[in-house]
Design a protein around this motif. Structure first.
Motif, PDB file in Angstrom:
ATOM      1  N   ILE A   1       3.758   2.239   2.884  1.00  0.00           N
ATOM      2  CA  ILE A   1       3.787   1.122   3.861  1.00  0.00           C
ATOM      3  C   ILE A   1       2.322   0.453   3.550  1.00  0.00           C
ATOM      4  O   ILE A   1       2.654  -0.955   3.374  1.00  0.00           O
ATOM      5  CB  ILE A   1       3.839   1.821   5.302  1.00  0.00           C
ATOM      6  CG1 ILE A   1       5.275   2.484   5.543  1.00  0.00           C
ATOM      7  CG2 ILE A   1       3.484   0.597   6.290  1.00  0.00           C
ATOM      8  CD1 ILE A   1       5.282   3.057   6.838  1.00  0.00           C
ATOM      9  N   ILE A   2       1.494   0.666   3.507  1.00  0.00           N
ATOM     10  CA  ILE A   2      -0.038   0.135   3.401  1.00  0.00           C
ATOM     11  C   ILE A   2       0.006  -0.806   2.078  1.00  0.00           C
ATOM     12  O   ILE A   2      -0.248  -1.861   1.903  1.00  0.00           O
ATOM     13  CB  ILE A   2      -1.265   0.878   3.510  1.00  0.00           C
ATOM     14  CG1 ILE A   2      -1.219   1.659   4.756  1.00  0.00           C
ATOM     15  CG2 ILE A   2      -2.152   0.118   3.239  1.00  0.00           C
ATOM     16  CD1 ILE A   2      -2.157   2.773   5.089  1.00  0.00           C
ATOM     17  N   GLY A   3       0.431   0.123   0.946  1.00  0.00           N
ATOM     18  CA  GLY A   3       0.436  -0.771  -0.399  1.00  0.00           C
ATOM     19  C   GLY A   3       1.141  -1.885  -0.417  1.00  0.00           C
ATOM     20  O   GLY A   3       0.835  -2.884  -0.787  1.00  0.00           O
ATOM     21  N   PHE A   4       2.515  -1.693  -0.070  1.00  0.00           N
ATOM     22  CA  PHE A   4       3.464  -2.896  -0.091  1.00  0.00           C
ATOM     23  C   PHE A   4       2.968  -4.024   0.911  1.00  0.00           C
ATOM     24  O   PHE A   4       3.051  -5.276   0.499  1.00  0.00           O
ATOM     25  CB  PHE A   4       5.164  -2.092   0.242  1.00  0.00           C
ATOM     26  CG  PHE A   4       5.527  -1.692  -0.941  1.00  0.00           C
ATOM     27  CD1 PHE A   4       5.828  -2.366  -2.063  1.00  0.00           C
ATOM     28  CD2 PHE A   4       6.020  -0.408  -0.940  1.00  0.00           C
ATOM     29  CE1 PHE A   4       6.292  -1.657  -3.344  1.00  0.00           C
ATOM     30  CE2 PHE A   4       6.456   0.026  -1.752  1.00  0.00           C
ATOM     31  CZ  PHE A   4       6.680  -0.467  -3.177  1.00  0.00           C
ATOM     32  N   CYS A   5       2.574  -3.559   2.122  1.00  0.00           N
ATOM     33  CA  CYS A   5       2.168  -4.743   2.906  1.00  0.00           C
ATOM     34  C   CYS A   5       0.742  -5.312   2.598  1.00  0.00           C
ATOM     35  O   CYS A   5       0.679  -6.510   2.505  1.00  0.00           O
ATOM     36  CB  CYS A   5       1.744  -4.202   4.256  1.00  0.00           C
ATOM     37  SG  CYS A   5       2.895  -3.625   5.141  1.00  0.00           S
ATOM     38  N   SER A   6      -0.122  -4.809   1.562  1.00  0.00           N
ATOM     39  CA  SER A   6      -1.264  -5.566   1.143  1.00  0.00           C
ATOM     40  C   SER A   6      -0.801  -6.151  -0.114  1.00  0.00           C
ATOM     41  O   SER A   6      -1.077  -7.403  -0.120  1.00  0.00           O
ATOM     42  CB  SER A   6      -2.099  -4.319   0.365  1.00  0.00           C
ATOM     43  OG  SER A   6      -2.684  -3.226   1.455  1.00  0.00           O
ATOM     44  N   LEU A   7       0.237  -6.065  -0.582  1.00  0.00           N
ATOM     45  CA  LEU A   7       0.885  -6.869  -1.948  1.00  0.00           C
ATOM     46  C   LEU A   7       1.262  -7.935  -1.142  1.00  0.00           C
ATOM     47  O   LEU A   7       1.229  -9.252  -1.982  1.00  0.00           O
ATOM     48  CB  LEU A   7       1.586  -5.880  -2.711  1.00  0.00           C
ATOM     49  CG  LEU A   7       1.346  -4.757  -3.918  1.00  0.00           C
ATOM     50  CD1 LEU A   7       2.661  -4.361  -4.170  1.00  0.00           C
ATOM     51  CD2 LEU A   7       0.661  -5.935  -4.814  1.00  0.00           C
ATOM     52  N   LEU A   8       2.177  -7.827  -0.125  1.00  0.00           N
ATOM     53  CA  LEU A   8       2.755  -9.062   0.547  1.00  0.00           C
ATOM     54  C   LEU A   8       1.809  -9.981   0.854  1.00  0.00           C
ATOM     55  O   LEU A   8       1.776 -11.036   0.889  1.00  0.00           O
ATOM     56  CB  LEU A   8       3.590  -8.682   1.645  1.00  0.00           C
ATOM     57  CG  LEU A   8       5.104  -7.841   1.161  1.00  0.00           C
ATOM     58  CD1 LEU A   8       5.720  -7.290   2.334  1.00  0.00           C
ATOM     59  CD2 LEU A   8       6.052  -9.329   0.308  1.00  0.00           C
ATOM     60  N   LEU A   9       0.666  -9.581   1.614  1.00  0.00           N
ATOM     61  CA  LEU A   9      -0.444 -10.321   2.154  1.00  0.00           C
ATOM     62  C   LEU A   9      -1.126 -11.177   1.226  1.00  0.00           C
ATOM     63  O   LEU A   9      -1.508 -12.084   1.143  1.00  0.00           O
ATOM     64  CB  LEU A   9      -1.322  -9.404   3.092  1.00  0.00           C
ATOM     65  CG  LEU A   9      -0.797  -9.072   4.511  1.00  0.00           C
ATOM     66  CD1 LEU A   9      -1.488  -8.073   5.099  1.00  0.00           C
ATOM     67  CD2 LEU A   9      -0.459 -10.090   5.165  1.00  0.00           C
ATOM     68  N   ASP A  10      -1.574 -10.147   0.105  1.00  0.00           N
ATOM     69  CA  ASP A  10      -2.729 -10.900  -0.947  1.00  0.00           C
ATOM     70  C   ASP A  10      -1.829 -11.890  -1.938  1.00  0.00           C
ATOM     71  O   ASP A  10      -2.199 -12.653  -2.336  1.00  0.00           O
ATOM     72  CB  ASP A  10      -3.141  -9.696  -1.834  1.00  0.00           C
ATOM     73  CG  ASP A  10      -3.956  -8.689  -0.745  1.00  0.00           C
ATOM     74  OD1 ASP A  10      -4.388  -9.383   0.193  1.00  0.00           O
ATOM     75  OD2 ASP A  10      -4.224  -7.698  -1.274  1.00  0.00           O
ATOM     76  N   ASP A  11      -0.516 -11.373  -2.203  1.00  0.00           N
ATOM     77  CA  ASP A  11       0.168 -12.209  -3.341  1.00  0.00           C
ATOM     78  C   ASP A  11       1.521 -12.841  -2.892  1.00  0.00           C
ATOM     79  O   ASP A  11       2.363 -13.125  -3.813  1.00  0.00           O
ATOM     80  CB  ASP A  11       0.459 -11.159  -4.574  1.00  0.00           C
ATOM     81  CG  ASP A  11      -0.815 -10.588  -5.206  1.00  0.00           C
ATOM     82  OD1 ASP A  11      -1.662 -11.086  -5.368  1.00  0.00           O
ATOM     83  OD2 ASP A  11      -0.504  -9.266  -5.384  1.00  0.00           O
ATOM     84  N   TYR A  12       1.598 -13.126  -1.677  1.00  0.00           N
ATOM     85  CA  TYR A  12       2.960 -13.635  -0.973  1.00  0.00           C
ATOM     86  C   TYR A  12       3.225 -14.982  -1.955  1.00  0.00           C
ATOM     87  O   TYR A  12       4.251 -15.034  -1.891  1.00  0.00           O
ATOM     88  CB  TYR A  12       2.699 -13.882   0.565  1.00  0.00           C
ATOM     89  CG  TYR A  12       3.766 -14.650   0.985  1.00  0.00           C
ATOM     90  CD1 TYR A  12       3.914 -15.960   1.317  1.00  0.00           C
ATOM     91  CD2 TYR A  12       5.187 -13.921   1.291  1.00  0.00           C
ATOM     92  CE1 TYR A  12       5.263 -16.541   1.756  1.00  0.00           C
ATOM     93  CE2 TYR A  12       6.159 -14.584   1.878  1.00  0.00           C
ATOM     94  CZ  TYR A  12       6.292 -15.930   2.074  1.00  0.00           C
ATOM     95  OH  TYR A  12       7.140 -16.359   2.865  1.00  0.00           O
ATOM     96  N   ALA A  13       2.367 -15.843  -2.105  1.00  0.00           N
ATOM     97  CA  ALA A  13       2.766 -17.296  -2.605  1.00  0.00           C
ATOM     98  C   ALA A  13       3.363 -17.103  -4.078  1.00  0.00           C
ATOM     99  O   ALA A  13       3.978 -17.952  -4.483  1.00  0.00           O
ATOM    100  CB  ALA A  13       1.309 -17.898  -2.822  1.00  0.00           C
ATOM    101  N   GLN A  14       2.810 -16.188  -4.784  1.00  0.00           N
ATOM    102  CA  GLN A  14       3.338 -15.873  -6.221  1.00  0.00           C
ATOM    103  C   GLN A  14       4.694 -14.947  -6.305  1.00  0.00           C
ATOM    104  O   GLN A  14       5.108 -14.815  -7.219  1.00  0.00           O
ATOM    105  CB  GLN A  14       2.128 -15.114  -6.998  1.00  0.00           C
ATOM    106  CG  GLN A  14       0.993 -16.003  -7.457  1.00  0.00           C
ATOM    107  CD  GLN A  14      -0.074 -16.185  -5.988  1.00  0.00           C
ATOM    108  OE1 GLN A  14      -0.091 -15.140  -5.480  1.00  0.00           O
ATOM    109  NE2 GLN A  14      -0.428 -17.359  -5.954  1.00  0.00           N
ATOM    110  N   LEU A  15       5.038 -14.506  -5.082  1.00  0.00           N
ATOM    111  CA  LEU A  15       6.256 -13.418  -5.220  1.00  0.00           C
ATOM    112  C   LEU A  15       7.469 -14.427  -4.911  1.00  0.00           C
ATOM    113  O   LEU A  15       7.554 -15.403  -4.065  1.00  0.00           O
ATOM    114  CB  LEU A  15       6.191 -12.520  -4.094  1.00  0.00           C
ATOM    115  CG  LEU A  15       4.822 -11.424  -4.276  1.00  0.00           C
ATOM    116  CD1 LEU A  15       4.903 -10.531  -3.069  1.00  0.00           C
ATOM    117  CD2 LEU A  15       5.033 -10.720  -5.458  1.00  0.00           C
ATOM    118  N   SER A  16       8.714 -13.915  -5.695  1.00  0.00           N
ATOM    119  CA  SER A  16       9.916 -14.349  -5.550  1.00  0.00           C
ATOM    120  C   SER A  16      10.349 -13.905  -4.285  1.00  0.00           C
ATOM    121  O   SER A  16      10.053 -12.951  -3.532  1.00  0.00           O
ATOM    122  CB  SER A  16      10.872 -14.335  -6.710  1.00  0.00           C
ATOM    123  OG  SER A  16      11.025 -12.837  -6.848  1.00  0.00           O
TER     124      SER A  16
END
Length: 307
Positions: free
Chosen positions: A156-171
């Protein structure tokens, strides 16, 4: 609280004398004038010990003992025969059926009290040992649960961190995939917490009867289709492909739908968790009255069905 003793004796004088003497010594006494009545009272108000005459009309002591030992709710209740029969063959017959002790009529009050206390102490030791085993299991479950919590929380924490940090670069597809993984981790965490809650509830019951009391009421139905739906749910929660084969009969069961759901989820979850990706899970279910025997096996054979 006083110890609850059921006295089953067809001789009114003996029955009343036993009731009076044992009541004066601090026991809570319930009496029955015959075997049939004794069985009914034992099932309705489970005693902590049974004193039972052997020679009774219609339903004798041996038949009472057989019913008691065959019912899970009262199967472990200490059972003492009261009898005028001293033939070793008769005594052996009772012991073979599961009697704990014999008192030959006439007997003294001191002998009666000594026999009762001895059997109650032995039962207390058995319950204490069972409680210790349950505590050991509880501690083991706690360590396993801690691992389960951390694994789910890490996801949960890992995927939330990815979404918060790299949201703009994610499809959009990547975002949806991560959200789905967060949901899977949340479901895994909820299952672990639900198991701890169930253990706490069972701890409040008599450890010798906890599981039976909790899982022996209600009504539900089982079928291959129902088991199949739980396999799909478990595969989703564990985020892996599951290969399996079903051979489950349809049956009406004597437990609630909630408890059936819990049993199926736990059995299938463990079968999936402890099988490798190259193994096929074979689930067989054979109906027995209001129960079903489920066997979950793993095989390395060619896959037959997968989700």
């Amino acid at each position: 609280m006083p110890t609850h003793i059921l006295v089953i004796e067809d001789d009114k004088q003996i029955r009343e004398n036993l009731s009076e003497m044992l009541t004066l010594h601090g026991f809570e006494i319930q009496t029955a004038a015959n075997g049939r009545e004794g069985i009914s009272q034992a099932l309705l108000h489970p005693p902590e010990l049974i004193l039972c005459d052997i020679m009774m009309p219609e339903v004798d002591g041996y038949q009472v003992l057989k019913v008691v030992r065959g019912n899970r709710l009262i199967a472990n209740v200490p059972f003492i025969f009261l009898t005028a029969k001293t033939d070793p063959v008769d005594i052996r017959r009772g012991m073979n059926h599961g009697a704990d002790d014999y008192l030959t009529k006439p007997f003294t009050l001191q002998n009666l009290l000594h026999t009762i206390e001895s059997r109650l102490q032995r039962e207390a030791l058995r319950k204490q040992e069972l409680k210790g085993q349950l505590e050991t299991y509880r501690h083991s479950l706690g360590s396993v649960a801690a691992h389960e919590y951390n694994t789910a929380l890490a996801g949960i924490i890992g995927f939330c961190s990815l979404l918060l940090d790299d949201y703009a670069q994610l499809s959009g597809e990547e975002v949806i995939s991560m959200v789905e993984m967060i949901k899977v981790s949340g479901l895994r965490l909820k299952r672990s917490l639900d198991n701890i809650q169930l253990m706490d509830a069972l701890q409040q019951l008599d450890p010798s009867q906890a599981a039976y009391r909790h899982f022996s009421s209600g009504h539900s139905s089982i079928s291959a289709g129902l088991v199949d739906s739980y396999l799909v749910a478990v595969a989703y929660r564990q985020d892996r492909e599951v290969s399996y084969e079903l051979d489950v009969v349809s049956a009406e069961l004597g437990l609630s739908e909630e408890n059936l759901q819990l049993c199926l989820s736990e059995l299938i979850d463990n079968a999936v968790k402890f099988s490798s990706s190259g193994q096929r899970i074979l689930i067989r279910g054979i109906g027995k009255g209001t129960a079903i025997v489920l066997a979950l096996l793993t095989k390395a054979n060619p896959l037959k069905r997968s989700i």
